[in-house]
Write a protein that holds these residues in place. Structure first.
Motif, PDB file in Angstrom:
ATOM      1  N   ALA A 186       0.951  -1.298   0.162  1.00  0.00           N
ATOM      2  CA  ALA A 186      -0.023  -0.137  -0.432  1.00  0.00           C
ATOM      3  C   ALA A 186       0.406   1.177   0.164  1.00  0.00           C
ATOM      4  O   ALA A 186       0.821   2.346   0.506  1.00  0.00           O
ATOM      5  CB  ALA A 186      -1.099  -0.057   1.439  1.00  0.00           C
ATOM      6  N   THR A 187       1.740   1.114  -0.594  1.00  0.00           N
ATOM      7  CA  THR A 187       2.808   2.618  -0.934  1.00  0.00           C
ATOM      8  C   THR A 187       2.098   3.442  -1.106  1.00  0.00           C
ATOM      9  O   THR A 187       2.535   4.667  -0.782  1.00  0.00           O
ATOM     10  CB  THR A 187       3.652   2.044  -2.168  1.00  0.00           C
ATOM     11  N   TRP A 188       1.615   4.106  -1.792  1.00  0.00           N
ATOM     12  CA  TRP A 188       0.803   5.020  -2.491  1.00  0.00           C
ATOM     13  C   TRP A 188      -0.666   5.516  -1.431  1.00  0.00           C
ATOM     14  O   TRP A 188      -1.473   6.572  -1.512  1.00  0.00           O
ATOM     15  CB  TRP A 188      -0.316   5.343  -3.199  1.00  0.00           C
ATOM     16  N   GLY A 189      -0.514   4.950  -0.117  1.00  0.00           N
ATOM     17  CA  GLY A 189      -0.977   5.584   1.283  1.00  0.00           C
ATOM     18  C   GLY A 189      -2.554   5.576   1.264  1.00  0.00           C
ATOM     19  O   GLY A 189      -2.996   4.795   0.620  1.00  0.00           O
ATOM     20  N   ALA A 190      -3.351   6.978   1.189  1.00  0.00           N
ATOM     21  CA  ALA A 190      -4.346   7.088   1.132  1.00  0.00           C
ATOM     22  C   ALA A 190      -4.955   7.001  -0.645  1.00  0.00           C
ATOM     23  O   ALA A 190      -6.065   6.906  -1.011  1.00  0.00           O
ATOM     24  CB  ALA A 190      -5.294   7.809   1.987  1.00  0.00           C
ATOM     25  N   GLY A 191      -4.196   7.966  -1.017  1.00  0.00           N
ATOM     26  CA  GLY A 191      -4.028   7.404  -2.430  1.00  0.00           C
ATOM     27  C   GLY A 191      -4.537   8.517  -2.940  1.00  0.00           C
ATOM     28  O   GLY A 191      -5.002   8.938  -4.441  1.00  0.00           O
ATOM     29  N   ASP A 198       1.374   2.568 -12.592  1.00  0.00           N
ATOM     30  CA  ASP A 198       1.890   0.750 -13.094  1.00  0.00           C
ATOM     31  C   ASP A 198       2.714   0.932 -12.338  1.00  0.00           C
ATOM     32  O   ASP A 198       3.587   0.093 -12.969  1.00  0.00           O
ATOM     33  CB  ASP A 198       2.122   0.871 -14.361  1.00  0.00           C
ATOM     34  N   MET A 199       2.913   1.189 -11.062  1.00  0.00           N
ATOM     35  CA  MET A 199       4.207   1.365  -9.719  1.00  0.00           C
ATOM     36  C   MET A 199       4.011   0.173  -9.039  1.00  0.00           C
ATOM     37  O   MET A 199       4.514  -0.727  -8.804  1.00  0.00           O
ATOM     38  CB  MET A 199       5.166   2.203  -9.743  1.00  0.00           C
ATOM     39  N   HIS A 200       2.546   0.962  -7.699  1.00  0.00           N
ATOM     40  CA  HIS A 200       2.376   0.369  -6.917  1.00  0.00           C
ATOM     41  C   HIS A 200       0.708   0.365  -6.410  1.00  0.00           C
ATOM     42  O   HIS A 200       0.007   0.966  -7.291  1.00  0.00           O
ATOM     43  CB  HIS A 200       2.843   1.333  -5.544  1.00  0.00           C
ATOM     44  N   LEU A 201       0.441   0.408  -4.971  1.00  0.00           N
ATOM     45  CA  LEU A 201      -0.907   0.406  -4.748  1.00  0.00           C
ATOM     46  C   LEU A 201      -1.619   1.378  -3.440  1.00  0.00           C
ATOM     47  O   LEU A 201      -0.074   1.681  -3.025  1.00  0.00           O
ATOM     48  CB  LEU A 201      -1.563  -1.087  -4.408  1.00  0.00           C
ATOM     49  N   SER A 202      -2.767   1.508  -3.375  1.00  0.00           N
ATOM     50  CA  SER A 202      -2.757   2.261  -2.358  1.00  0.00           C
ATOM     51  C   SER A 202      -3.479   1.415  -1.692  1.00  0.00           C
ATOM     52  O   SER A 202      -4.078   0.621  -1.384  1.00  0.00           O
ATOM     53  CB  SER A 202      -4.112   3.041  -2.967  1.00  0.00           C
ATOM     54  N   GLY A 203      -3.558   1.807  -0.178  1.00  0.00           N
ATOM     55  CA  GLY A 203      -4.296   1.575   0.423  1.00  0.00           C
ATOM     56  C   GLY A 203      -5.836   0.901  -0.230  1.00  0.00           C
ATOM     57  O   GLY A 203      -6.168  -0.060   0.639  1.00  0.00           O
ATOM     58  N   ALA A 204      -6.146   2.003  -0.661  1.00  0.00           N
ATOM     59  CA  ALA A 204      -7.642   1.868  -0.711  1.00  0.00           C
ATOM     60  C   ALA A 204      -8.150   0.468  -2.159  1.00  0.00           C
ATOM     61  O   ALA A 204      -8.633  -0.652  -2.065  1.00  0.00           O
ATOM     62  CB  ALA A 204      -8.557   2.967  -1.724  1.00  0.00           C
ATOM     63  N   LEU A 218      -6.728  -9.944   5.465  1.00  0.00           N
ATOM     64  CA  LEU A 218      -5.643  -7.986   4.656  1.00  0.00           C
ATOM     65  C   LEU A 218      -4.599  -7.839   5.255  1.00  0.00           C
ATOM     66  O   LEU A 218      -4.762  -7.203   7.133  1.00  0.00           O
ATOM     67  CB  LEU A 218      -6.273  -7.474   4.217  1.00  0.00           C
ATOM     68  N   VAL A 219      -3.249  -7.327   5.937  1.00  0.00           N
ATOM     69  CA  VAL A 219      -2.013  -7.352   6.162  1.00  0.00           C
ATOM     70  C   VAL A 219      -1.502  -6.456   5.707  1.00  0.00           C
ATOM     71  O   VAL A 219      -1.443  -6.716   3.823  1.00  0.00           O
ATOM     72  CB  VAL A 219      -0.946  -8.307   6.456  1.00  0.00           C
ATOM     73  N   LEU A 220      -1.214  -4.713   5.989  1.00  0.00           N
ATOM     74  CA  LEU A 220      -0.979  -3.724   4.444  1.00  0.00           C
ATOM     75  C   LEU A 220       0.497  -3.724   4.841  1.00  0.00           C
ATOM     76  O   LEU A 220       0.777  -2.947   5.802  1.00  0.00           O
ATOM     77  CB  LEU A 220      -1.850  -2.365   4.905  1.00  0.00           C
ATOM     78  N   VAL A 221       1.197  -4.129   4.159  1.00  0.00           N
ATOM     79  CA  VAL A 221       2.544  -3.797   4.298  1.00  0.00           C
ATOM     80  C   VAL A 221       2.948  -2.934   2.994  1.00  0.00           C
ATOM     81  O   VAL A 221       2.693  -2.007   1.943  1.00  0.00           O
ATOM     82  CB  VAL A 221       3.174  -5.513   3.586  1.00  0.00           C
ATOM     83  N   HIS A 222       4.614  -2.542   3.322  1.00  0.00           N
ATOM     84  CA  HIS A 222       4.946  -1.626   1.656  1.00  0.00           C
ATOM     85  C   HIS A 222       4.876  -0.162   2.319  1.00  0.00           C
ATOM     86  O   HIS A 222       4.899   0.307   1.092  1.00  0.00           O
ATOM     87  CB  HIS A 222       5.247  -2.369   0.782  1.00  0.00           C
ATOM     88  N   ILE A 223       4.452  -0.066   3.676  1.00  0.00           N
ATOM     89  CA  ILE A 223       4.687   1.742   3.066  1.00  0.00           C
ATOM     90  C   ILE A 223       5.827   2.763   4.150  1.00  0.00           C
ATOM     91  O   ILE A 223       5.778   1.672   4.399  1.00  0.00           O
ATOM     92  CB  ILE A 223       2.990   1.665   4.707  1.00  0.00           C
ATOM     93  N   PRO A 224       6.164   3.088   2.955  1.00  0.00           N
ATOM     94  CA  PRO A 224       7.233   4.258   3.473  1.00  0.00           C
ATOM     95  C   PRO A 224       7.770   4.391   4.885  1.00  0.00           C
ATOM     96  O   PRO A 224       6.354   5.081   5.123  1.00  0.00           O
ATOM     97  CB  PRO A 224       7.418   5.183   2.137  1.00  0.00           C
ATOM     98  N   VAL A 229       0.478   6.581   8.184  1.00  0.00           N
ATOM     99  CA  VAL A 229      -0.014   4.653   8.082  1.00  0.00           C
ATOM    100  C   VAL A 229      -2.009   4.600   8.351  1.00  0.00           C
ATOM    101  O   VAL A 229      -2.477   3.673   8.377  1.00  0.00           O
ATOM    102  CB  VAL A 229       0.470   4.370   9.281  1.00  0.00           C
ATOM    103  N   ASP A 230      -2.244   5.983   9.152  1.00  0.00           N
ATOM    104  CA  ASP A 230      -3.382   5.657   9.694  1.00  0.00           C
ATOM    105  C   ASP A 230      -4.765   6.254   8.278  1.00  0.00           C
ATOM    106  O   ASP A 230      -5.911   5.239   8.438  1.00  0.00           O
ATOM    107  CB  ASP A 230      -3.834   6.499  10.737  1.00  0.00           C
TER     108      ASP A 230
END
Length: 255
Positions: A186-191, A198-204, A218-224, A229-230
């Motif tokens: 979920a690299t892109w956070g809340a989006g 074409d690189m990463h996903l958001s939490g949504a 679901l376990v979210l990972v790869h958050i910089p 986080v919230d």
């Protein structure tokens, strides 16, 4: 089967969170280390003998593989407990050359890992047997060859799905179909923002993939380290009504 998060930071390691590294353990079998970013080898030492692990890579960006050359040093040169034999290694086709250059002595030399690892490349959609688990790779969407992985324990049939690094693709939903545990980036956070495609996903998007796949957890990972986080967690929960949490180093999940 047990999953231990050794590191889950995205793109770079954080102050207390190594980059990507996930340890899958099954009784009476060597563990399977999924990715090996900076800081992962130190955390692996806290858990087990680093030599007693197969290693698989979702892709070869530095935050997913850079501790592997240090593992090679440990396996070959530990004064009292070097590796007693070869373990398995799976990854993209270029893995032996890419990682061999990182651990070589000289610019034109490629270190040959075959003395301590038996390597085979991923074949999309095919089952790869790694002792007591099977791993099926799915094409991910990323600037380099990358794969999402579906890991199944033979005895129980329990499934861990791991997105690796990917932009949105229906392959991700297939990889996570009915998974007992879905580790999703979920690299892109809340989006909220203008992000490269074409690189990463958001939490949504992670939450949407879990919902469409019918994943159980679901376990979210790869958050910089700079990520919110919230907000990422809230975005995922807005899309997926099952259990959602943020993966942290030391987290253990048993099936």
């Amino acid at each position: 089967m047990k999953l231990t998060i050794l590191g889950s930071s995205g793109s770079v390691s954080g102050p207390v969170n190594p980059a990507s590294g996930y340890l899958v353990t099954v009784e009476n079998s060597p563990s399977v280390l999924v990715d090996m970013g900076p800081g992962v080898l130190a955390r692996l030492q806290e858990r087990q003998d680093p030599c007693d692990a197969h290693v698989v890579f979702s892709h070869l960006h530095a935050d997913h593989c850079l501790d592997f050359p240090s593992l090679m040093v440990w396996r070959r040169f530990h004064p009292t407990a070097p590796a007693k034999g070869r373990n398995l290694c799976f990854g993209p086709e270029s893995t032996p050359e890419h990682l061999g250059r990182l651990s070589a002595d000289g610019d034109v030399v490629v270190d040959d890992m075959s003395d301590t690892f038996a390597f085979a490349p991923w074949r999309v959609g095919q089952e790869h047997i790694v002792d007591r688990v099977s791993i099926v790779p799915f094409d991910a969407v990323h600037p380099v060859p990358a794969y999402s992985l579906r890991i199944t324990e033979h005895t129980t049939g329990k499934v861990i799905a791991y997105s690796g690094d990917t932009g949105w693709t229906d392959n991700l939903v297939d990889a996570a179909r009915d998974a007992d545990l879905f580790l999703c980036e979920a690299t892109w956070g809340a989006g909220d923002g203008d992000f490269p495609p074409d690189m990463h996903l958001s939490g949504a998007e992670a939450g949407r993939a879990a919902r469409l796949a019918g994943a159980k957890r679901l376990v979210l990972v790869h958050i910089p380290p700079w990520g919110d986080v919230d907000a990422t967690l809230a975005a995922a929960r807005a899309e997926f009504d099952g259990p959602v949490e943020v993966g942290s180093p030391g987290m253990e999940i048993e099936f």
